[in-house]
Design a protein around this motif. Sequence first.
Motif, PDB file in Angstrom:
ATOM      1  N   SER A 124       0.823  -1.208   0.000  1.00  0.00           N
ATOM      2  CA  SER A 124       0.000   0.000   0.000  1.00  0.00           C
ATOM      3  C   SER A 124       0.857   1.258   0.000  1.00  0.00           C
ATOM      4  O   SER A 124       0.465   2.295  -0.545  1.00  0.00           O
ATOM      5  CB  SER A 124      -0.924   0.006   1.223  1.00  0.00           C
ATOM      6  N   GLY A 125       2.053   1.164   0.609  1.00  0.00           N
ATOM      7  CA  GLY A 125       2.959   2.305   0.589  1.00  0.00           C
ATOM      8  C   GLY A 125       3.397   2.675  -0.814  1.00  0.00           C
ATOM      9  O   GLY A 125       3.798   3.822  -1.062  1.00  0.00           O
ATOM     10  N   ALA A 126       3.323   1.713  -1.736  1.00  0.00           N
ATOM     11  CA  ALA A 126       3.657   2.021  -3.125  1.00  0.00           C
ATOM     12  C   ALA A 126       2.723   3.084  -3.696  1.00  0.00           C
ATOM     13  O   ALA A 126       3.112   3.842  -4.590  1.00  0.00           O
ATOM     14  CB  ALA A 126       3.576   0.750  -3.975  1.00  0.00           C
ATOM     15  N   LEU A 127       1.483   3.144  -3.181  1.00  0.00           N
ATOM     16  CA  LEU A 127       0.565   4.180  -3.632  1.00  0.00           C
ATOM     17  C   LEU A 127       1.067   5.567  -3.245  1.00  0.00           C
ATOM     18  O   LEU A 127       0.984   6.515  -4.026  1.00  0.00           O
ATOM     19  CB  LEU A 127      -0.830   3.946  -3.043  1.00  0.00           C
ATOM     20  N   LEU A 128       1.583   5.697  -2.028  1.00  0.00           N
ATOM     21  CA  LEU A 128       2.105   6.983  -1.574  1.00  0.00           C
ATOM     22  C   LEU A 128       3.362   7.356  -2.353  1.00  0.00           C
ATOM     23  O   LEU A 128       3.537   8.514  -2.753  1.00  0.00           O
ATOM     24  CB  LEU A 128       2.405   6.931  -0.076  1.00  0.00           C
ATOM     25  N   LEU A 129       4.235   6.382  -2.553  1.00  0.00           N
ATOM     26  CA  LEU A 129       5.445   6.625  -3.323  1.00  0.00           C
ATOM     27  C   LEU A 129       5.097   7.024  -4.761  1.00  0.00           C
ATOM     28  O   LEU A 129       5.674   7.970  -5.321  1.00  0.00           O
ATOM     29  CB  LEU A 129       6.318   5.375  -3.318  1.00  0.00           C
ATOM     30  N   GLY A 130       4.138   6.299  -5.348  1.00  0.00           N
ATOM     31  CA  GLY A 130       3.729   6.618  -6.713  1.00  0.00           C
ATOM     32  C   GLY A 130       3.086   7.980  -6.814  1.00  0.00           C
ATOM     33  O   GLY A 130       3.324   8.729  -7.772  1.00  0.00           O
ATOM     34  N   ALA A 156       3.633  10.623  -4.876  1.00  0.00           N
ATOM     35  CA  ALA A 156       4.696  11.629  -4.780  1.00  0.00           C
ATOM     36  C   ALA A 156       5.481  11.702  -6.083  1.00  0.00           C
ATOM     37  O   ALA A 156       5.852  12.790  -6.561  1.00  0.00           O
ATOM     38  CB  ALA A 156       5.625  11.289  -3.612  1.00  0.00           C
ATOM     39  N   TRP A 157       5.707  10.550  -6.673  1.00  0.00           N
ATOM     40  CA  TRP A 157       6.411  10.464  -7.958  1.00  0.00           C
ATOM     41  C   TRP A 157       5.659  11.257  -9.024  1.00  0.00           C
ATOM     42  O   TRP A 157       6.246  12.068  -9.757  1.00  0.00           O
ATOM     43  CB  TRP A 157       6.504   8.994  -8.317  1.00  0.00           C
ATOM     44  N   GLY A 205      -2.384   8.807 -11.741  1.00  0.00           N
ATOM     45  CA  GLY A 205      -3.577   9.411 -11.162  1.00  0.00           C
ATOM     46  C   GLY A 205      -3.271  10.726 -10.477  1.00  0.00           C
ATOM     47  O   GLY A 205      -4.021  11.707 -10.628  1.00  0.00           O
ATOM     48  N   ALA A 206      -2.167  10.785  -9.741  1.00  0.00           N
ATOM     49  CA  ALA A 206      -1.794  12.026  -9.055  1.00  0.00           C
ATOM     50  C   ALA A 206      -1.440  13.116 -10.054  1.00  0.00           C
ATOM     51  O   ALA A 206      -1.807  14.286  -9.879  1.00  0.00           O
ATOM     52  CB  ALA A 206      -0.626  11.762  -8.115  1.00  0.00           C
ATOM     53  N   ARG A 207      -0.754  12.746 -11.113  1.00  0.00           N
ATOM     54  CA  ARG A 207      -0.418  13.729 -12.147  1.00  0.00           C
ATOM     55  C   ARG A 207      -1.669  14.287 -12.810  1.00  0.00           C
ATOM     56  O   ARG A 207      -1.794  15.502 -13.035  1.00  0.00           O
ATOM     57  CB  ARG A 207       0.482  13.075 -13.205  1.00  0.00           C
ATOM     58  N   LEU A 239      -5.791  12.416  -1.108  1.00  0.00           N
ATOM     59  CA  LEU A 239      -6.694  11.411  -1.662  1.00  0.00           C
ATOM     60  C   LEU A 239      -6.000  10.057  -1.801  1.00  0.00           C
ATOM     61  O   LEU A 239      -6.582   9.013  -1.491  1.00  0.00           O
ATOM     62  CB  LEU A 239      -7.216  11.868  -3.026  1.00  0.00           C
ATOM     63  N   TRP A 240      -4.745  10.066  -2.242  1.00  0.00           N
ATOM     64  CA  TRP A 240      -4.027   8.807  -2.382  1.00  0.00           C
ATOM     65  C   TRP A 240      -3.670   8.222  -1.028  1.00  0.00           C
ATOM     66  O   TRP A 240      -3.631   6.999  -0.858  1.00  0.00           O
ATOM     67  CB  TRP A 240      -2.788   8.989  -3.256  1.00  0.00           C
ATOM     68  N   ALA A 241      -3.406   9.092  -0.043  1.00  0.00           N
ATOM     69  CA  ALA A 241      -3.144   8.582   1.304  1.00  0.00           C
ATOM     70  C   ALA A 241      -4.394   7.905   1.869  1.00  0.00           C
ATOM     71  O   ALA A 241      -4.314   6.845   2.508  1.00  0.00           O
ATOM     72  CB  ALA A 241      -2.698   9.722   2.216  1.00  0.00           C
ATOM     73  N   ALA A 242      -5.564   8.523   1.635  1.00  0.00           N
ATOM     74  CA  ALA A 242      -6.815   7.911   2.086  1.00  0.00           C
ATOM     75  C   ALA A 242      -7.042   6.578   1.385  1.00  0.00           C
ATOM     76  O   ALA A 242      -7.487   5.603   2.004  1.00  0.00           O
ATOM     77  CB  ALA A 242      -7.987   8.858   1.810  1.00  0.00           C
ATOM     78  N   THR A 243      -6.727   6.528   0.098  1.00  0.00           N
ATOM     79  CA  THR A 243      -6.864   5.277  -0.645  1.00  0.00           C
ATOM     80  C   THR A 243      -5.944   4.200  -0.086  1.00  0.00           C
ATOM     81  O   THR A 243      -6.345   3.040   0.079  1.00  0.00           O
ATOM     82  CB  THR A 243      -6.531   5.505  -2.131  1.00  0.00           C
ATOM     83  N   ALA A 244      -4.704   4.570   0.200  1.00  0.00           N
ATOM     84  CA  ALA A 244      -3.751   3.601   0.762  1.00  0.00           C
ATOM     85  C   ALA A 244      -4.264   3.044   2.080  1.00  0.00           C
ATOM     86  O   ALA A 244      -4.140   1.845   2.350  1.00  0.00           O
ATOM     87  CB  ALA A 244      -2.387   4.270   0.958  1.00  0.00           C
ATOM     88  N   GLY A 245      -4.872   3.905   2.908  1.00  0.00           N
ATOM     89  CA  GLY A 245      -5.424   3.432   4.170  1.00  0.00           C
ATOM     90  C   GLY A 245      -6.568   2.461   3.978  1.00  0.00           C
ATOM     91  O   GLY A 245      -6.635   1.411   4.635  1.00  0.00           O
TER      92      GLY A 245
END
Length: 232
Positions: free
Chosen positions: A12-18, A20-21, A139-141, A156-162
């Motif tokens: 799930s941390g890959a979502l946060l890394l992605g 930020a990327w 998605g973040a871009r 939003l991505w942090a909420a998704t990761a959770g």
Amino acid sequence: MGTTVLVVLVVSGALLLGAAWGLFWPLPRVVEGLLVAMAGGALIVSVTVELVEPARLRSGLLVAVVGVLAGALAFVLLDRLVKRRWGTDSGGGLLAAITLDGVPENLALGVALIAAGPAEVAALAGSIFLSNLPEAAGGARDMRSSGRGRRQAFGLWAATAGLLSAAALAGRIGLEDVGSTPLSAIRCFAAGAVVASLATEVFPKAYREDATWAGAATAAGLVLAVALSAIG
């Protein structure tokens, strides 16, 4: 249990890394499309090897077939409902859409970890990790391009990761004591939902970004998943 939590947090941390990327160092769309195709190819193999085939061997072909088809149908209907009711423009609708795409993968990861060590689900965990990175980056871009601030997009991505971490842990903890046949059906249900998600969301996106090399990238993902499965 500690290893389960670690695997879930890493995936799930890959979502946060992605995210930020994508917000700070966006990739060219062609490269992103190739990574998405590779991840999709890896996931197709992983859910077959780690979920469907063991369920077929343990509980029979009928359970596997019904489970896969039911999971695919459930995803398609829910995906259609989310898009019709909320769309993907509002924060809530976007969160619902990306959560729906991710829940089957993380539920599959959770149930795959029942009575298995992390090494035995290396292909599935690695494929989901690989899938989460470009998905979150793209998605973040796109959120940033549509006018959302970096803080809102990352939130939003942090909420998704959770939410997706909770889905994986729920699959691992909540289904641990179910019988062999129901567990096989649940595993196949999750696998069917993942396949439907790949067909409707992942592969079309990869093809749009690079129609020429999407097929080769998908095959590369397949080879990667086979290698990870052999290592595990």
